[in-house]
Design a protein around this motif. Structure first.
Motif, PDB file in Angstrom:
ATOM      1  N   ASN A 100       0.939  -1.158   0.021  1.00 24.33           N
ATOM      2  CA  ASN A 100       0.218   0.033   0.121  1.00 24.33           C
ATOM      3  C   ASN A 100       0.913   1.255  -0.104  1.00 24.33           C
ATOM      4  OD1 ASN A 100      -2.518  -1.480   0.031  1.00 24.33           O
ATOM      5  ND2 ASN A 100      -2.516  -1.490   2.332  1.00 24.33           N
ATOM      6  N   PHE A 103       2.377   1.834  -3.597  1.00 26.03           N
ATOM      7  CA  PHE A 103       1.121   2.375  -4.354  1.00 26.03           C
ATOM      8  C   PHE A 103       1.073   3.775  -4.172  1.00 26.03           C
ATOM      9  CE2 PHE A 103      -0.650  -2.035  -5.198  1.00 26.03           C
ATOM     10  CZ  PHE A 103      -0.264  -2.048  -6.891  1.00 26.03           C
ATOM     11  N   TYR A 108       7.249   2.725  -7.998  1.00 23.24           N
ATOM     12  CA  TYR A 108       6.697   1.454  -8.600  1.00 23.24           C
ATOM     13  C   TYR A 108       7.838   0.516  -8.963  1.00 23.24           C
ATOM     14  CZ  TYR A 108       2.543   4.639  -9.008  1.00 23.24           C
ATOM     15  OH  TYR A 108       1.950   5.484  -8.790  1.00 23.24           O
ATOM     16  N   GLU A 121      -8.124  -3.006  -6.003  1.00 27.18           N
ATOM     17  CA  GLU A 121      -7.038  -2.637  -6.263  1.00 27.18           C
ATOM     18  C   GLU A 121      -6.656  -2.749  -7.866  1.00 27.18           C
ATOM     19  OE1 GLU A 121      -4.447  -3.027  -2.066  1.00 27.18           O
ATOM     20  OE2 GLU A 121      -4.341  -4.700  -3.776  1.00 27.18           O
ATOM     21  N   ASN A 124      -8.982   0.076  -9.296  1.00 29.32           N
ATOM     22  CA  ASN A 124      -8.637   1.421  -8.991  1.00 29.32           C
ATOM     23  C   ASN A 124      -7.137   1.791  -9.629  1.00 29.32           C
ATOM     24  OD1 ASN A 124      -8.065   3.662  -7.584  1.00 29.32           O
ATOM     25  ND2 ASN A 124      -7.268   2.970  -5.757  1.00 29.32           N
ATOM     26  N   TYR A 125      -6.262   0.992  -9.417  1.00 32.04           N
ATOM     27  CA  TYR A 125      -4.785   1.512  -9.796  1.00 32.04           C
ATOM     28  C   TYR A 125      -4.686   1.003 -11.408  1.00 32.04           C
ATOM     29  CZ  TYR A 125      -3.566   1.448  -4.989  1.00 32.04           C
ATOM     30  OH  TYR A 125      -3.613   1.786  -3.780  1.00 32.04           O
ATOM     31  N   GLN A 128      -6.302   4.029 -13.059  1.00 31.27           N
ATOM     32  CA  GLN A 128      -5.424   5.314 -12.998  1.00 31.27           C
ATOM     33  C   GLN A 128      -4.157   5.061 -13.669  1.00 31.27           C
ATOM     34  OE1 GLN A 128      -4.269   6.454  -8.689  1.00 31.27           O
ATOM     35  NE2 GLN A 128      -5.941   5.273  -8.075  1.00 31.27           N
ATOM     36  N   ILE A 130      -1.758   2.930 -13.149  1.00 32.52           N
ATOM     37  CA  ILE A 130      -0.365   2.391 -12.463  1.00 32.52           C
ATOM     38  C   ILE A 130      -0.239   1.045 -12.937  1.00 32.52           C
ATOM     39  CG2 ILE A 130       0.334   1.966 -10.171  1.00 32.52           C
ATOM     40  CD1 ILE A 130      -1.332   4.449  -9.055  1.00 32.52           C
ATOM     41  N   TYR A 167      -5.562  -6.707 -15.627  1.00 31.65           N
ATOM     42  CA  TYR A 167      -4.511  -6.082 -15.165  1.00 31.65           C
ATOM     43  C   TYR A 167      -3.576  -6.830 -14.242  1.00 31.65           C
ATOM     44  CZ  TYR A 167      -6.978  -1.684 -16.304  1.00 31.65           C
ATOM     45  OH  TYR A 167      -7.571  -0.470 -17.092  1.00 31.65           O
ATOM     46  N   SER A 355       3.724  -2.842 -13.748  1.00 33.91           N
ATOM     47  CA  SER A 355       3.323  -1.213 -13.328  1.00 33.91           C
ATOM     48  C   SER A 355       3.818  -0.604 -14.831  1.00 33.91           C
ATOM     49  CB  SER A 355       4.316  -0.967 -12.251  1.00 33.91           C
ATOM     50  OG  SER A 355       5.593  -0.519 -12.693  1.00 33.91           O
TER      51      SER A 355
END
Length: 530
Positions: A100, A103, A108, A121, A124-125, A128, A130, A167, A355
């Motif tokens: 966490n 992130f 990364y 996650e 979310n990531y 974004q 990421i 992802y 990443s």
């Protein structure tokens, strides 16, 4: 935290049958890396993966058994691929916190390994930027994984987020059966009572009653504990199947209707039966206060008649697994035509991700794809040939174990490979253990095949909630899950009479039970229509 010894003990790998052979690699070069580096330097087949050495940073949990840079498996991978790894490890117990922080920091690693990235996650990531989308990389640079996904389209659906992207990559084990350890009978008690393994709730009640009354451990004392548990967490799911509930969480029936079990009439049947056991002294009086270690101490004292664990000897004592203590069959109540068993879906998601900092995503995908081939899975599960094992018949994948330093095979394996005690990407299959299975392993396969597989079904597919749905579910369940567990204990012990069932259901609905079902129904429907 319990360290899961994944590997040679097939009882702990939830074995059944299945087979996924490595696929043929493709050829050709397309695309480009995140840094703009041409992908032509990445080979689509064979080794090395890159013509010039590169270094990639990896973040992973560490169980502390050996330094990763010294592990023969990772040294072999560097020689094979021309890719050197730079390790950013965190102790297993604190890995989630460290992940966490990473992130949040923006610093990364190039990729995450055994990372247990949650579905929220991913959404979310991934949204974004990421975590980068992997589906095109899979199609172009992961022939082994692509072959598995093509053969099992439900897996592809289960790793595709609502925005249509993949992802993270999973651990795939289509031979898996157990979500957690099943229930076991004390074989000595069955023999002393001259009983067969019960198949109905009434037969189970009779067995437990006789354990209490007839001194099956033969010590002349009324010290037997018919059924022992730790807060019911270890037996709940197995017992639910007697009343037609496939899971102790959200599940779907064969018509695709979603259920929250703690609102079902079957749950009332379960509570009624468990209250009967409690009232008659057939359920351990310390169920809601004891630790797992305290339960095991009773087992080693030959007091327990029925219990849950990964292996019976973990509770009953001894140093070696054996076949004298039979696996329980989910017993049938009078509410259902057949008991059911919630089978593991064969997937553990969030095990690998790339990443946006990674300048070589194509090479990284080729690297991880090797773990979805037979040779790569063998390497990461057993280490290089000649250390833990050797082939007896390589063409037919038959192996035999070798003597190892110190004599403890699992401890030695932990020094060879990172695939120890953590949920790693790649695939697991019973064929990886040809020639390595002992008598106990074969017995477990047969117990699963005859007792669980005929009534087994996956409770619920791996689905993704939208960010809004996840936020609402998390808010509702933070209070509701606590409430239903508290009420379970009260109903079982009689503190709350089952005459108050309707009031309980009204409170569950008031706290969002129906809404939770609506949200998961929508997610299931999206999954089914994908």
């Amino acid at each position: 935290m319990h360290v899961w010894k994944k590997g040679v003990n097939l009882a702990l790998t939830l074995v059944m049958a299945g087979g996924m052979l490595s696929a043929c690699s493709s050829s050709g070069n397309t695309g480009g890396g995140a840094s703009g580096e041409p992908a032509s330097t990445v080979s689509k087949e064979g080794f090395p993966i890159v013509s010039e050495p590169i270094t990639l940073s990896v973040m992973a949990p560490d169980v502390g058994m050996a330094k990763w840079e010294d592990m023969p498996v990772l040294k072999e991978m560097e020689k094979l691929t021309n890719i050197k790894l730079e390790y950013r490890l965190a102790p297993l117990d604190s890995f989630t916190t460290k992940k966490n922080l990473v992130f949040a920091s923006g610093d990364y690693p190039d990729f995450f390994y055994a990372s247990e990235i949650t579905k929220s996650e991913e959404v979310n990531y991934g949204s974004q930027g990421i975590l980068i989308p992997l589906e095109n990389l899979i199609d172009e640079y992961a022939p082994n994984l692509k072959a598995i996904l093509d053969e099992h389209p439900e897996i592809r659906k289960s790793i595709t987020t609502p925005d249509g992207h993949i992802y993270t990559l999973p651990r795939i084990d289509l031979s898996a059966v157990w979500y957690r350890g099943p229930m076991w009978y004390n074989g000595k008690f069955l023999e002393a009572l001259d009983m067969e393994v019960p198949t109905t709730t009434e037969e189970l009640y009779t067995y437990l009653k006789r354990v209490k009354d007839e001194d099956p451990n033969g010590n002349g004392q009324a010290d037997e504990i018919p059924l022992s548990s730790v807060k019911l967490d270890d037996i709940r799911m197995f017992m639910f199947g007697s009343w037609g509930m496939v899971s102790e969480d959200i599940y779907n029936d064969k018509e695709g209707k979603v259920h929250y079990p703690f609102m079902e009439e079957g749950y009332k049947g379960y509570l009624t039966f468990m209250n009967r056991l409690w009232t008659e002294g057939l359920l351990d009086a310390e169920t809601f206060s004891q630790t797992d270690e305290q339960k095991k101490a009773k087992g080693k004292n030959n007091q327990i008649g029925l219990f849950a664990d990964y292996n019976a000897y973990f509770t009953l004592g001894g140093t070696e697994p054996g076949t004298a203590d039979p696996m329980a069959i989910p017993v049938k109540s009078d509410m259902v035509d057949s008991a059911v068993y919630g089978k593991h879906p064969g997937l553990s998601t969030g095990a690998f991700a790339i990443s946006s900092a990674n300048p070589n995503p194509e090479a990284t995908m080729r690297w991880i794809d090797y773990l979805y081939s037979y040779d790569g899975a063998t390497l990461f599960n057993h280490g290089p040939e000649g250390m833990l094992f050797e082939y007896v018949d390589k063409e037919n994948h038959v192996k035999k174990f070798l003597d190892v330093p110190g004599g403890d095979r699992e401890e030695y394996r932990a020094t060879l490979t990172p695939n120890y005690g953590i949920s790693t990407p790649g695939f697991e299959d019973i064929s990886l253990y040809n020639g390595l299975r002992g008598e106990f392993d074969e017995w477990i396969v047969n117990e699963n095949k005859t007792k669980l597989e005929p009534i087994a079904q996956v409770p619920f597919p791996i689905v993704y909630l939208t960010e809004e749905e996840q936020a609402e579910v998390s808010r509702l369940r933070s209070d509701l899950d606590t409430y239903v567990v508290q009420m379970e204990a009260k109903f079982v012990t009689g503190i709350e009479p089952l005459a108050n069932w309707d009031s309980y259901i009204a409170q569950v609905k008031k706290m969002g039970g129906d809404r939770i079902v609506e949200i998961y129904q929508a997610a299931y429907d999206r999954w089914a229509e994908n």
